[in-house]
Design a protein around this motif. Sequence first.
Motif, mmCIF file in Angstrom:
data_model
loop_
_atom_site.group_PDB
_atom_site.id
_atom_site.type_symbol
_atom_site.label_atom_id
_atom_site.label_comp_id
_atom_site.label_asym_id
_atom_site.label_seq_id
_atom_site.Cartn_x
_atom_site.Cartn_y
_atom_site.Cartn_z
ATOM 1 N N GLU A 62 34.185 42.943 44.130
ATOM 2 C CA GLU A 62 32.859 42.284 44.895
ATOM 3 C C GLU A 62 32.317 41.278 44.255
ATOM 4 O O GLU A 62 31.821 40.354 45.077
ATOM 5 N N GLU A 63 32.363 41.129 42.946
ATOM 6 C CA GLU A 63 31.746 40.070 42.141
ATOM 7 C C GLU A 63 32.529 38.832 42.549
ATOM 8 O O GLU A 63 31.866 37.404 42.911
ATOM 9 N N LYS A 64 33.828 38.798 42.746
ATOM 10 C CA LYS A 64 34.783 37.674 43.020
ATOM 11 C C LYS A 64 34.643 37.166 44.411
ATOM 12 O O LYS A 64 34.465 35.973 44.906
ATOM 13 N N LYS A 65 34.347 38.206 45.276
ATOM 14 C CA LYS A 65 33.979 38.027 46.632
ATOM 15 C C LYS A 65 32.749 37.273 46.794
ATOM 16 O O LYS A 65 32.543 36.160 47.869
ATOM 17 N N LYS A 66 31.606 37.515 46.188
ATOM 18 C CA LYS A 66 30.394 36.845 46.327
ATOM 19 C C LYS A 66 30.669 35.561 45.775
ATOM 20 O O LYS A 66 29.944 34.514 46.153
ATOM 21 N N LYS A 85 35.615 49.710 38.038
ATOM 22 C CA LYS A 85 35.588 48.633 37.353
ATOM 23 C C LYS A 85 36.258 47.386 38.268
ATOM 24 O O LYS A 85 35.834 46.213 38.387
ATOM 25 N N ASN A 86 37.517 47.871 38.622
ATOM 26 C CA ASN A 86 38.377 46.799 39.587
ATOM 27 C C ASN A 86 37.481 46.480 40.707
ATOM 28 O O ASN A 86 37.484 45.457 41.415
ATOM 29 N N LYS A 87 36.833 47.527 41.380
ATOM 30 C CA LYS A 87 36.132 47.224 42.523
ATOM 31 C C LYS A 87 34.919 46.360 42.477
ATOM 32 O O LYS A 87 34.601 45.438 43.234
ATOM 33 N N LYS A 88 34.183 46.640 41.273
ATOM 34 C CA LYS A 88 33.062 45.723 41.013
ATOM 35 C C LYS A 88 33.449 44.324 40.597
ATOM 36 O O LYS A 88 32.905 43.429 41.302
ATOM 37 N N GLU A 89 34.562 44.423 39.993
ATOM 38 C CA GLU A 89 35.252 42.780 39.717
ATOM 39 C C GLU A 89 35.424 42.141 41.210
ATOM 40 O O GLU A 89 35.318 40.977 41.309
#
Length: 436
Positions: free
Chosen positions: A380-384, A374-378
Amino acid sequence: MTEKFVPSPELAEQGLYVAYAALSTMAVVPIYFGSFASLKKWKNPKDKKSKKKKPEDSDDSSDEDEPSESMSMEDAYMFPVFGSITLFGLYLVFRFVDKTYVNYLLTAYFGLLGVMATTQVGVNCVAPIVKLVGINVDKWHLTLTKKRKELYSAKFTILHLIMMVASVLLSAYYVATKNWIASNLFGICFALNAIQLLSLDSFKTGMILLSGLFLYDIFWVFGTEVMVSVAKNFDAPVKVIFPRLFFGLPAGEAYQFAMLGLGDIVIPGVFVALCLRFDQHLAGTKNPNLGRSTRFSKPYFTACFIAYALGLGTTIYVMHTFKAAQPALLYLSPACILSVIFMGLVRGEIKQVFAYTSEEGIEAAKAKEAEEKKNKKEAEEKKKKESSPSTTKVPALVKEDSTVAEKNSSNSDSEQESNSTRKTRKRRGGKSQKKK
């Protein structure tokens, strides 16, 4: 002026034997009952894909297990470190601050914890009797939410309310009098709750924890005065005590106490409880319908429990012989670890011992993995999102550049066409002139 009472050597010796027996009893009883309280209902792995309980059914179910906190290998490595920091911090506090005020704060804190601990233990003791008698007790479910998000959830019965009132009265009595019997009641309840609610996820974790605290105890008892100093000044129910001379002491004389820290009960206790859960695991793989039955073979629990009792007896013997405080885990840790290894070798199950992971450990590992994903996905989304403004501008620029390029190319093509037509016209004109 009355002279101080000095007991005869024989009377003092008998008093110590009584104290040692009382301390040993207060140590093994919480471990035994706390280990069985830590057992969860055995669930057949084949039934995991079967029907799931509906939420409304689970709310009213009386066949539920108390949630427990699983200790991982990382926690076991860091436990002695944080324990050392806390111990040395308390030593400095008692050295530079008036211990009276410190103990006031500790008394209030442990008095509140004692209410919760004795309430839970009281309910665990009374509930089976009430059920055996056939009295039905209604259960309430209290849930606090904020914007559909659950903040707190609690299930309780009238037994919880009754035992809470009794616990508050006991806590008030302890705070007012500092009675040693009330202190022992709190200490035993703390130990029972800790063994029931704190679980090790594997034997590897348990052995790392016991080995780390083995070194911790040796250093802080033999290497420094910190442990003994804190134990003498720490006026809170974190130990069980008993008078060195209980029978034969004249009225009005102050007791001199022998003591055993709760850490010497709880830490080996959670390891003994792990052995019992492993025995349940071995029995459950052979009998999937084991359920809540405790009628199964308990070789590892029996071996480790006896080893703990022998280790505690060795501690008391050495302490009595040399008349000096002893780090109990110096004897308890090797006794518990070696008993499990020996039993695994004798039964030919040593690989199963080290490969075992408790159900709580598996669930904790899955929860940790899900949290990491979940943290990794968040992230990645923040980076995008951070990179999205620049990426949206690039196509526009490319489009504009391509449009300009198209215009330039079209202009150059038209120029080339006009030049070519001019040349052809000149050629045709020249040819016509020649013909003339």
